[in-house]
Write an enzyme that holds these catalytic residues in place. Structure first.
Site, PDB file in Angstrom:
ATOM      1  N   HIS A  44      34.992  17.267   5.989  1.00  9.77           N
ATOM      2  CA  HIS A  44      33.842  17.453   5.106  1.00  9.77           C
ATOM      3  C   HIS A  44      32.799  16.373   5.409  1.00  9.77           C
ATOM      4  O   HIS A  44      32.742  15.347   4.731  1.00  9.77           O
ATOM      5  CB  HIS A  44      34.282  17.388   3.649  1.00  9.77           C
ATOM      6  CG  HIS A  44      35.282  18.439   3.271  1.00  9.77           C
ATOM      7  ND1 HIS A  44      36.607  18.347   3.636  1.00  9.77           N
ATOM      8  CD2 HIS A  44      35.141  19.604   2.584  1.00  9.77           C
ATOM      9  CE1 HIS A  44      37.249  19.416   3.173  1.00  9.77           C
ATOM     10  NE2 HIS A  44      36.389  20.187   2.540  1.00  9.77           N
ATOM     11  N   HIS A 296      29.191  21.185   4.089  1.00  8.05           N
ATOM     12  CA  HIS A 296      30.170  20.692   3.115  1.00  8.05           C
ATOM     13  C   HIS A 296      31.552  20.584   3.729  1.00  8.05           C
ATOM     14  O   HIS A 296      32.237  19.568   3.527  1.00  8.05           O
ATOM     15  CB  HIS A 296      30.226  21.626   1.902  1.00  8.05           C
ATOM     16  CG  HIS A 296      31.380  21.339   0.979  1.00  8.05           C
ATOM     17  ND1 HIS A 296      31.333  20.362   0.013  1.00  8.05           N
ATOM     18  CD2 HIS A 296      32.623  21.892   0.904  1.00  8.05           C
ATOM     19  CE1 HIS A 296      32.495  20.323  -0.626  1.00  8.05           C
ATOM     20  NE2 HIS A 296      33.293  21.240  -0.105  1.00  8.05           N
ATOM     21  N   GLU A 464      45.110  19.088 -23.507  1.00 13.07           N
ATOM     22  CA  GLU A 464      46.256  18.846 -22.632  1.00 13.07           C
ATOM     23  C   GLU A 464      45.862  18.541 -21.200  1.00 13.07           C
ATOM     24  O   GLU A 464      46.528  17.752 -20.513  1.00 13.07           O
ATOM     25  CB  GLU A 464      47.211  20.053 -22.641  1.00 13.07           C
ATOM     26  CG  GLU A 464      48.121  20.123 -23.852  1.00 13.07           C
ATOM     27  CD  GLU A 464      47.543  20.957 -24.972  1.00 13.07           C
ATOM     28  OE1 GLU A 464      48.274  21.256 -25.927  1.00 13.07           O
ATOM     29  OE2 GLU A 464      46.345  21.325 -24.871  1.00 13.07           O
ATOM     30  N   HIS A 526      53.648  31.680 -28.117  1.00 12.11           N
ATOM     31  CA  HIS A 526      54.092  30.299 -28.238  1.00 12.11           C
ATOM     32  C   HIS A 526      55.537  30.092 -27.781  1.00 12.11           C
ATOM     33  O   HIS A 526      56.038  28.975 -27.812  1.00 12.11           O
ATOM     34  CB  HIS A 526      53.958  29.827 -29.696  1.00 12.11           C
ATOM     35  CG  HIS A 526      52.558  29.491 -30.092  1.00 12.11           C
ATOM     36  ND1 HIS A 526      51.509  30.346 -29.902  1.00 12.11           N
ATOM     37  CD2 HIS A 526      52.031  28.359 -30.649  1.00 12.11           C
ATOM     38  CE1 HIS A 526      50.393  29.783 -30.344  1.00 12.11           C
ATOM     39  NE2 HIS A 526      50.680  28.576 -30.785  1.00 12.11           N
TER      40      HIS A 526
END
Length: 722
Positions: A44, A296, A464, A526
Site C-alpha cells: 500500500h 491505495h 461490546e 439471546h
C-alpha cells in the site's frame, strides 16, 4: 441541540519546522516506501508516500521514545491503526535506529521477514500492537490511554479522591498514545463506540491523527459517506483541529506541528482527547498516482517510481539512504537516551519523595503469582446450589481484595454478569462521583470505594466492540489484569478484538454469562447455540465452561496464570456444588478435562460434558448404574487445554479401548467429533433455541437425563459392547 462548531484550522507558524535535513529525510522515507512495495510486488504505497512527513514529525519531535530500548517504561505508544501502511512505520523504525535494517525493508512482506504486511506485536521491535482490521487500532489505543491514566493516578493521586494525598502532576512526565488512522478506521462502527468512551473519560493523553485523503479502494469516500466526522468527534467530547494542505500540495508540517503541540497540552483544551483532521493527497507527489484509488493497494510501477524519485531529488537506485540523512534521523537515539534518563530519574526521585505511594504502586502492578491467587480463592460448600455466574462474582470480590491490578467491567451488564467489584468505585474522570450509588433498584447500589482514575469498575455501556478492543489496550500497557463481561450470545460483537487478543497472546479475561438455552424466556435471540464451537475454533483463545462453583474458582485461577485470552462461559442457573477437592479440581481444570465420577473397574461408557450438563451426566450415570452399566463422567471445561496434555494423560481420562462415548452439551456438537469417536453419540442442540422457561426449554430441546441414558445405550450397541 446546538450543532458543534466546525474544527478550527491551524495556521502555520512563522518559523518553519522542517529544515533541509528534515526535507531530505522525508524524501528518502518516501523512496524507501516505494522501493519496498515494488520489491514485494504488493503493498500500500499511497498512504506511506503521503504521510511520510507526518511519521517523520512524530518520531523526530513528538513521540517520547527510545529506539535503543523499545520496552522502556516511560515511552509513549504509537499505533498505526491503518496497518496496511505498515511500510510507513517500518521506514521510521529503520531511520530512527530500532534495529530494522535495509535488508529487512528489501524483504517487505516476505516469508520470515521482520517486515510483514501488517505490523505484528512481538515480531518487529518498536511495534506496539498488531493492526490491520480497520478501527481496531483506534479502539485499542483508547484502552492504552485508560491504562496509562490509571497509572497516572497511582503516581499523582489525582482522581483518587483522597484530599491532601495528591502530589505534583508534573513530577513524572505523562505518557501519551499517538494514533495514525485512515478513513476506513473511522467508517468502521467500532470507532463510534471508542470515540464515545474516550470522550466520556476525557482521555487527554490520546492524540489521533486522521488521514483525511477522501480516497478509498472503490473511489472517493463520498461514494460511501458524507458524514461530518469532525463534528461527530466534537459532539463526543473531543478537541478537534483541522490541518489543511500546504500551498505546494504536500502536508503542511508547520501547521501539523502546531496542532500536535496543542493536542499534547491536555489541560489547555479542557482535558479532552484530540483528533487532528489532516487533509492529504494519497500518493503525493507521484505525478500520475496522486489522488487515485489504485495507489491505495498496489505498486506504482517502475516508471512512476522513477518519475516520483526525480521529483523528490533522491537516488534512482533502490533502497539508497545517504549517510548524512541516516546521521540526522538517528539523532532520535541521543534524544531517546536523554528522555529515557530524565524520565527514569524523575520516577526515582518521585519514589524517594513519596515512599508509601511508591510501595503501593509497586504492590499494585506486581505480576500475579499462581500460589497467591490460589490462596485467595473462596471455598464453596458441597451440595449447595450456586450459579457459576454468582460464583464468579464471589471469586472476583476475593481476588480484587488481594490484587489491585485486577479491574474491569461489563457492557451495561454488571448486575447480570456479577462483574462489579463492590469496593472498587468507578473509573471516571477525576473528581466525578459515583452516580449509581443513588439507584436503589440497581445491584450496583452497593458499590463503594472512590471514583476517579483509580476506580476499578469500567462502565463500558452497551459497547461490546470497543470494550473488547480497549481491554486489549489495557493489557498491552502491562500494569493491569483486565476483564470484561457480557452475555455469551453477544460475544459475536467481540470477535475481531478476540482474534487480535489471540494473535498478540494478551492476558485478558472475558466473562460470558447466560451460557445456554437455560437462560430461559428471553428466547432464541439471546440463547447461544453455535457460540461455543465458533469460539473454540479460534486459535489461542481458551474457552472454559465450568461445571460448578468450585470449577469456576479453578477456571479463574487457571485464566490468571496463562498467557493469552480466556473466556469464562458461565451458567445463569443454580448448579449443585460437587463434593470434590478444590486442589484436585484446579489441576483438572488446568488440564482441560478430568474424571469427576467413575465406575468400578473399567467403565463401559464415557459421558463427556461441560458446564451445567456435567450435573445432567451425573444423573444419567446413576440411572445407568441401575442397569448394570458402568459410566465414567468426565468434565471437559476446556477442550484446548485437554488437547495440550500428553497422550498418557489424555488416554488415562479417555481410555482408547472404551469406544462407547456420549458428549452432553447444550450447544451444537460441532467440534466434539474428535473425542466422540466412531461409536459415539451426542446429546446436543442442532437448531436455535426457544422462548420458554429454563426447564421447559432444556426439556423441549432434548437436554434430559433420559436422552443421555438412551444415547449411552445406543453408543454401547454401536461399539459392540453389549
Amino acid at each position: 441541540m446546538t450543532a458543534p462548531s466546525p474544527a478550527p484550522s491551524v495556521p502555520s507558524p512563522a518559523a518553519p519546522v522542517f529544515g533541509e535535513a528534515d526535507r531530505r529525510a522525508v524524501a528518502v522515507a518516501r523512496a524507501l516506501a516505494m522501493d519496498a512495495v515494488e520489491a514485494a510486488g504488493s503493498g500500500h504505497p499511497g498512504t506511506a508516500l503521503a504521510l511520510a512527513p507526518v511519521a517523520h514529525l512524530l518520531f523526530q519531535r513528538h513521540i517520547r521514545h527510545d529506539p535503543a530500548d523499545a520496552a522502556w517504561e516511560g515511552r509513549d505508544r504509537f499505533v498505526l491503526s491503518c496497518g496496511h501502511a505498515s511500510i510507513l512505520q517500518y521506514t521510521q523504525l529503520h531511520l530512527t535506529g530500532y534495529g530494522l535494517e535495509l535488508a529487512d525493508l528489501r524483504r517487505f512482506r516476505q516469508l520470515g521477514s521482520l517486515t510483514p504486511g501488517h505490523p505484528e506485536l512481538g515480531h518487529t521491535t518498536g511495534v506496539e500492537m498488531t493492526t490491520g482490521p480497520l478501527g481496531q487500532g483506534v479502539a485499542t489505543a483508547v484502552g492504552m490511554a485508560m491504562a496509562l491514566k490509571r497509572d497516572e493516578s497511582r503516581l499523582t493521586g489525582t482522581g483518587a479522591g483522597a484530599p491532601g494525598d495528591e502530589v505534583a502532576a508534573d513530577e513524572v512526565p505523562d505518557r501519551r498514545v499517538w494514533v495514525l488512522c485512515s478513513d476506513g478506521d473511522l467508517q468502521e462502527g467500532i470507532s463510534y463506540e471508542a470515540g464515545a468512551l474516550a470522550g466520556r473519560h476525557r482521555l487527554d493523553n490520546l492524540v489521533v491523527v486522521w488521514d483525511d485523503n477522501s480516497i478509498q479502494i472503490e473511489g472517493t469516500t463520498d461514494l460511501a459517506t458524507r458524514e461530518d466526522t469532525a463534528a461527530r468527534f466534537a459532539a463526543q467530547g473531543w478537541f478537534v483541529q483541522r490541518v489543511e494542505l500546504g500551498a505546494d500540495g504536500d502536508i503542511d508540517t508547520d501547521a501539523l506541528d502546531a496542532a500536535l503541540t496543542a493536542a499534547s497540552a491536555g489541560g489547555a483544551h479542557g482535558g479532552r482527547p484530540s483528533l487532528i483532521v489532516l487533509t492529504s493527497q494519497i500518493a503525493w507527489p507521484a505525478p500520475h498516482a496522486t489522488n487515485t484509488p489504485a495507489s491505495h493497494g498496489a505498486p506504482l510501477g517502475a516508471a512512476e517510481v522513477a518519475a516520483t524519485k526525480a521529483l523528490l531529488g533522491v537516488a534512482q537506485e533502490p533502497f539508497t539512504v545517504p549517510a548524512d540523512v541516516l546521521e540526522h534521523t538517528r539523532g532520535a537515539l541521543a534524544r531517546g537516551a536523554a528522555l529515557h534518563h530524565a524520565w527514569d530519574k524523575a520516577l526515582e526521585q518521585w519514589a524517594l519523595a513519596h515512599p508509601e505511594r511508591a510501595a503501593a504502586r509497586a504492590h499494585a502492578i506486581r505480576p500475579l503469582d499462581p500460589a497467591d491467587t490460589a490462596a485467595a480463592l473462596p471455598a464453596f460448600t458441597p451440595g449447595t446450589a450456586i450459579a457459576p455466574r454468582d460464583a464468579s462474582g464471589t471469586v472476583i470480590q476475593a481476588l480484587a481484595e488481594r490484587f489491585p491490578r485486577l479491574w474491569g467491567g461489563s457492557a451495561d451488564l454488571g448486575d447480570s454478569n456479577r462483574t462489579t467489584i463492590k469496593s472498587g468505585g468507578s473509573f471516571l474522570p477525576a473528581n466525578e462521583q459515583d452516580q449509581e450509588g443513588t439507584s436503589g433498584s440497581s445491584g450496583l447500589s452497593g458499590l463503594s470505594g472512590l471514583s476517579g482514575l483509580s476506580g476499578r469498575n469500567i462502565h463500558w455501556g452497551v459497547r461490546e466492540h470497543a470494550m473488547a478492543a480497549a481491554l486489549n489496550g489495557i493489557a498491552l500497557i502491562g500494569y493491569d489484569t483486565p476483564f470484561a463481561g457480557t452475555f455469551l450470545v453477544f460475544s459475536d460483537y467481540e470477535r475481531p478484538s478476540l482474534r487480535l487478543a489471540s494473535l498478540m497472546r494478551l492476558p485478558v479475561v472475558h466473562v460470558w454469562s447466560h451460557d445456554s438455552v437455560a437462560l430461559g424466556a428471553d428466547g432464541p435471540t439471546h440463547q447461544p447455540i453455535e457460540h461455543l464451537a465458533s469460539l473454540r475454533a479460534m486459535p489461542g483463545l481458551s474457552v472454559v465452561r465450568p461445571a460448578d462453583a468450585t470449577e469456576t474458582a479453578a477456571a479463574w485461577h487457571a485464566a490468571l496464570g496463562r498467557r493469552g485470552p480466556v473466556g469464562l462461559v458461565l451458567a445463569r442457573q443454580g448448579l449443585p456444588v460437587l463434593d470434590t477437592d478444590p486442589a484436585a479440581v484446579r489441576e483438572g481444570v488446568a488440564r482441560g478435562a478430568y474424571v469427576v465420577a467413575d465406575a468400578p473397574g473399567t467403565p463401559d461408557v464415557l459421558l463427556l460434558a461441560s458446564g451445567s450438563e456435567v450435573a445432567l451426566a451425573l444423573e444419567a450415570r446413576e440411572e445407568l448404574a441401575g442397569r448394570n452399566i458402568g459410566a465414567r463422567v468426565v468434565s471437559v471445561p476446556c477442550k484446548d487445554w485437554f488437547t495440550e496434555q500428553d497422550a498418557a494423560y489424555r488416554d488415562a481420562v479417555l481410555p482408547p479401548a472404551v469406544r462407547a462415548r456420549v458428549v452432553v452439551e447444550a450447544a451444537t456438537v460441532f467440534g466434539w467429533h474428535d473425542l466422540i469417536g466412531d461409536a459415539g453419540r451426542a446429546v446436543t442442540i442442532e437448531g436455535f433455541g426457544i422462548s420458554a422457561s429454563a426447564s421447559d426449554a432444556m426439556a423441549a430441546l432434548g437436554m434430559t437425563r433420559e436422552a443421555v441414558v438412551t444415547a449411552a445405550v445406543e453408543s454401547l450397541d454401536a461399539a459392540g459392547s453389549r
